[in-house]
Design a protein around this motif. Structure first.
Motif, PDB file in Angstrom:
ATOM      1  N   THR A  30     -63.919  53.124  60.570  1.00 40.18           N
ATOM      2  CA  THR A  30     -64.540  54.042  61.553  1.00 40.18           C
ATOM      3  C   THR A  30     -64.163  52.875  62.868  1.00 40.18           C
ATOM      4  N   GLU A  31     -63.791  51.860  63.090  1.00 42.68           N
ATOM      5  CA  GLU A  31     -63.376  50.889  64.238  1.00 42.68           C
ATOM      6  C   GLU A  31     -61.765  50.374  63.111  1.00 42.68           C
ATOM      7  N   PRO A  32     -60.299  50.893  63.374  1.00 42.48           N
ATOM      8  CA  PRO A  32     -59.521  49.434  62.798  1.00 42.48           C
ATOM      9  C   PRO A  32     -59.359  48.575  63.611  1.00 42.48           C
ATOM     10  N   PHE A  33     -59.146  46.779  62.919  1.00 32.16           N
ATOM     11  CA  PHE A  33     -58.704  46.544  63.742  1.00 32.16           C
ATOM     12  C   PHE A  33     -57.491  46.320  64.083  1.00 32.16           C
ATOM     13  N   ASN A  34     -57.891  45.525  64.831  1.00 32.81           N
ATOM     14  CA  ASN A  34     -56.664  45.120  65.681  1.00 32.81           C
ATOM     15  C   ASN A  34     -55.268  44.027  65.766  1.00 32.81           C
ATOM     16  N   PRO A  35     -54.211  44.729  65.317  1.00 33.65           N
ATOM     17  CA  PRO A  35     -52.977  43.850  64.790  1.00 33.65           C
ATOM     18  C   PRO A  35     -53.098  42.880  65.101  1.00 33.65           C
ATOM     19  N   GLY A  36     -52.894  43.319  66.981  1.00 33.70           N
ATOM     20  CA  GLY A  36     -52.354  41.735  67.561  1.00 33.70           C
ATOM     21  C   GLY A  36     -53.455  40.727  67.407  1.00 33.70           C
ATOM     22  N   ARG A  37     -54.561  40.600  66.999  1.00 36.81           N
ATOM     23  CA  ARG A  37     -55.322  39.423  66.739  1.00 36.81           C
ATOM     24  C   ARG A  37     -55.537  39.153  65.376  1.00 36.81           C
ATOM     25  N   THR A  38     -55.000  39.541  64.138  1.00 39.88           N
ATOM     26  CA  THR A  38     -54.315  38.971  62.651  1.00 39.88           C
ATOM     27  C   THR A  38     -53.793  37.714  62.876  1.00 39.88           C
ATOM     28  N   ARG A  39     -54.263  36.639  62.535  1.00 37.58           N
ATOM     29  CA  ARG A  39     -53.177  35.746  62.749  1.00 37.58           C
ATOM     30  C   ARG A  39     -52.960  34.861  61.246  1.00 37.58           C
ATOM     31  N   ALA A  67     -63.619  37.799  59.838  1.00 39.91           N
ATOM     32  CA  ALA A  67     -62.646  37.593  60.086  1.00 39.91           C
ATOM     33  C   ALA A  67     -61.827  37.905  58.324  1.00 39.91           C
ATOM     34  N   LEU A  68     -60.856  38.095  58.543  1.00 36.14           N
ATOM     35  CA  LEU A  68     -61.507  38.759  57.209  1.00 36.14           C
ATOM     36  C   LEU A  68     -59.224  39.090  56.252  1.00 36.14           C
ATOM     37  N   PRO A  69     -59.016  38.813  55.311  1.00 34.92           N
ATOM     38  CA  PRO A  69     -57.483  38.779  54.629  1.00 34.92           C
ATOM     39  C   PRO A  69     -57.274  39.884  54.462  1.00 34.92           C
ATOM     40  N   ARG A  70     -55.960  40.421  55.589  1.00 30.66           N
ATOM     41  CA  ARG A  70     -55.726  41.720  54.239  1.00 30.66           C
ATOM     42  C   ARG A  70     -55.047  40.745  52.292  1.00 30.66           C
ATOM     43  N   PHE A  71     -55.573  42.160  51.828  1.00 31.23           N
ATOM     44  CA  PHE A  71     -54.841  41.508  50.937  1.00 31.23           C
ATOM     45  C   PHE A  71     -54.373  43.030  50.354  1.00 31.23           C
ATOM     46  N   ASP A  72     -53.535  42.707  48.553  1.00 31.69           N
ATOM     47  CA  ASP A  72     -53.877  43.625  47.675  1.00 31.69           C
ATOM     48  C   ASP A  72     -53.709  42.724  46.449  1.00 31.69           C
ATOM     49  N   VAL A  73     -54.352  43.276  45.677  1.00 29.73           N
ATOM     50  CA  VAL A  73     -54.641  43.283  44.535  1.00 29.73           C
ATOM     51  C   VAL A  73     -54.263  44.108  43.450  1.00 29.73           C
ATOM     52  N   THR A  74     -53.955  44.403  42.401  1.00 31.80           N
ATOM     53  CA  THR A  74     -53.754  44.545  40.875  1.00 31.80           C
ATOM     54  C   THR A  74     -54.456  44.043  39.918  1.00 31.80           C
ATOM     55  N   HIS A  75     -54.049  45.208  38.877  1.00 31.68           N
ATOM     56  CA  HIS A  75     -54.551  44.718  36.903  1.00 31.68           C
ATOM     57  C   HIS A  75     -54.146  45.819  36.181  1.00 31.68           C
ATOM     58  N   VAL A 116     -55.744  46.146  51.056  1.00 36.04           N
ATOM     59  CA  VAL A 116     -56.892  46.185  52.788  1.00 36.04           C
ATOM     60  C   VAL A 116     -56.075  45.417  53.562  1.00 36.04           C
ATOM     61  N   ASP A 117     -55.803  47.025  55.238  1.00 34.45           N
ATOM     62  CA  ASP A 117     -55.049  45.450  55.971  1.00 34.45           C
ATOM     63  C   ASP A 117     -55.948  46.491  57.146  1.00 34.45           C
ATOM     64  N   GLU A 118     -55.423  46.234  58.456  1.00 36.51           N
ATOM     65  CA  GLU A 118     -56.318  46.441  60.215  1.00 36.51           C
ATOM     66  C   GLU A 118     -57.333  47.818  59.784  1.00 36.51           C
ATOM     67  N   ALA A 154     -52.885  35.729  55.915  1.00 34.81           N
ATOM     68  CA  ALA A 154     -53.126  36.313  57.336  1.00 34.81           C
ATOM     69  C   ALA A 154     -54.940  37.113  57.415  1.00 34.81           C
ATOM     70  N   LEU A 155     -55.531  36.515  58.419  1.00 29.71           N
ATOM     71  CA  LEU A 155     -56.395  36.956  58.540  1.00 29.71           C
ATOM     72  C   LEU A 155     -56.916  38.188  59.733  1.00 29.71           C
ATOM     73  N   MET A 156     -57.904  38.817  59.320  1.00 32.01           N
ATOM     74  CA  MET A 156     -58.007  39.922  60.755  1.00 32.01           C
ATOM     75  C   MET A 156     -59.530  39.579  61.067  1.00 32.01           C
ATOM     76  N   HIS A 157     -59.169  40.063  62.542  1.00 27.31           N
ATOM     77  CA  HIS A 157     -60.148  39.664  63.220  1.00 27.31           C
ATOM     78  C   HIS A 157     -61.137  40.668  63.726  1.00 27.31           C
ATOM     79  N   ARG A 158     -62.387  41.093  64.380  1.00 29.73           N
ATOM     80  CA  ARG A 158     -62.737  41.248  64.707  1.00 29.73           C
ATOM     81  C   ARG A 158     -64.612  41.229  64.932  1.00 29.73           C
ATOM     82  N   VAL A 159     -65.001  41.663  66.233  1.00 31.02           N
ATOM     83  CA  VAL A 159     -66.386  41.218  66.580  1.00 31.02           C
ATOM     84  C   VAL A 159     -67.689  42.481  66.321  1.00 31.02           C
TER      85      VAL A 159
END
Length: 369
Positions: free
Chosen positions: A169-178, A255-263, A307-309, A192-197
């Motif tokens: 509903t509110e995307p993460f700002n890619p500029g704050r990912t570090r 602060a949440l990592p971007r990730f891509d998992v499969t199984h 999961v991404d921004e 790479a952790l995404m950030h939002r408050v």
């Protein structure tokens, strides 16, 4: 518990299988994901076509209210513009399907029965199934069934596929990912952790914490932190229920990592550990699916979640392969030796035509015309 929380029986099923998957080695790598929805859809339909111990073992895992569970699973994927669920029953043309079971399959979202030439072209059927799954999952899963996994002995394959795209509903700002330290079991590394408050649903129960990220169309991603970094503490149903119950809107600096998992895994051993055993044996009773004696040969599952921004995208597929079960061994004949005086009764319709006693049989000689 909030109305949007999962059903208790589905929670118990999901956590039980997840624990067994972790114990089977799936949790030893960088991560794994599976779909309780897809597996429950496939196993739930199998259970609906089962009787006796075959059914009771499945419902002990899935929950006793099978119709309620399947209805809830249907409701979970209804109405979302970026949700797709498909169920297909691939059947050899000489294997009849019970009308009641066919109706159950066709009642599922985007579902049908498909003729399959398992005897003449098993690899061709495998390619068709994989293509059907790839179409439903928007290409995220294209190799559910590996070469050689479909043989001429297969009579039927029940497949469920799921795809979902969730937009925050509110995307993460890619500029704050570090890149920041992430304490993995193998050691600390950069991720790479995404950030939002934002005000988000947050809960703490014991040493477990949860934050829930809302998406469009009623989708929610729950992120759960175990008691300590790197911990593999088992999440039980009581704790998860309490987290949902206690969740309150709170200002959260996330602060949440971007990730891509499969199984990708064959689930037979996992289901055996969960008590689902008879369905894999010649004692299986799947007579509500077909009058042909069937047993499940394997259950194959694949899932992916990234999961991404912008949000999350997930896909899953489950295939239940069914073979012919050996006919049940007939019971030994009951001894009935007529070596002493006996009675005889010959009847037709409502009348006894003859009734006699034979104390010492007189041999009439060989049968004539």
């Amino acid at each position: 518990m909030p109305a949007t929380a999962p059903r208790p029986d589905h929670v118990a099923f999901a956590l039980r299988v997840h624990e067994l998957l972790t114990a089977s080695g799936a949790g030893d790598g960088p991560g794994f994901v599976w779909s309780p929805y897809s597996v429950a859809c496939a196993l739930g339909l199998v259970a609906a076509g089962a009787h006796g111990r075959t059914r009771s073992e499945l419902t002990a895992l899935l929950g006793a209210d099978l119709d309620g569970l399947l209805a809830a699973l249907d409701e979970a994927v209804a109405g979302g513009p970026e949700l797709a669920s498909r169920t297909a029953l691939w059947v050899r043309d000489d294997v009849p399907v019970e009308p009641g079971f066919e109706s159950r399959v066709r009642a599922r979202p985007d579902s049908d029965l498909r003729a399959a030439d398992f005897r003449g072209d098993p690899e061709g059927v495998r390619a068709e199934i994989n293509s059907d799954v790839a179409k439903t999952t928007r290409g995220m899963i294209s190799d559910l069934l590996t070469p050689g996994s479909v043989t001429a002995d297969v009579l039927s394959i029940l497949v469920n596929a799921l795809w979902v795209k969730m937009r925050w509903t509110e995307p993460f700002n890619p500029g704050r990912t570090r890149d920041l330290p992430f304490h993995a079991p193998s050691g600390t590394r950069r991720a790479a952790l995404m950030h939002r408050v934002e005000r988000l649903a947050h809960a703490r129960t014991g040493d477990w914490r949860m934050v829930s990220l809302p998406g469009r169309d009623g989708l929610v991603l729950d992120v759960l932190l175990p008691p300590e970094a790197g911990s593999r503490s088992t999440l039980d149903a009581g704790t998860l229920t309490a987290l949902y119950r206690d969740a309150r809107d709170t200002s959260v600096a996330l602060a949440l990592p971007r990730f891509d998992v499969t199984h990708h895994q064959e689930l037979t051993d996992v289901l055996d550990s969960a008590g689902v055993r008879t369905v894999f044996t010649d004692a299986a009773d799947l007579s509500a699916i077909s009058p042909v004696p069937l047993k499940v040969d394997s259950v194959v599952h694949q899932a992916r979640l990234r999961v991404d921004e912008k949000g999350a995208e997930g896909a899953a597929a489950t295939a239940v392969m069914m073979m012919r079960a050996a006919g049940a061994m007939p019971p030994p004949p009951v001894p009935f030796v007529v070596d002493r005086p006996f009675l005889v009764l010959l009847r037709r319709r409502d009348a006894i035509l003859f009734l006699g006693t034979v104390n010492d049989p007189k041999d009439p000689g060989p049968a004539g015309d």
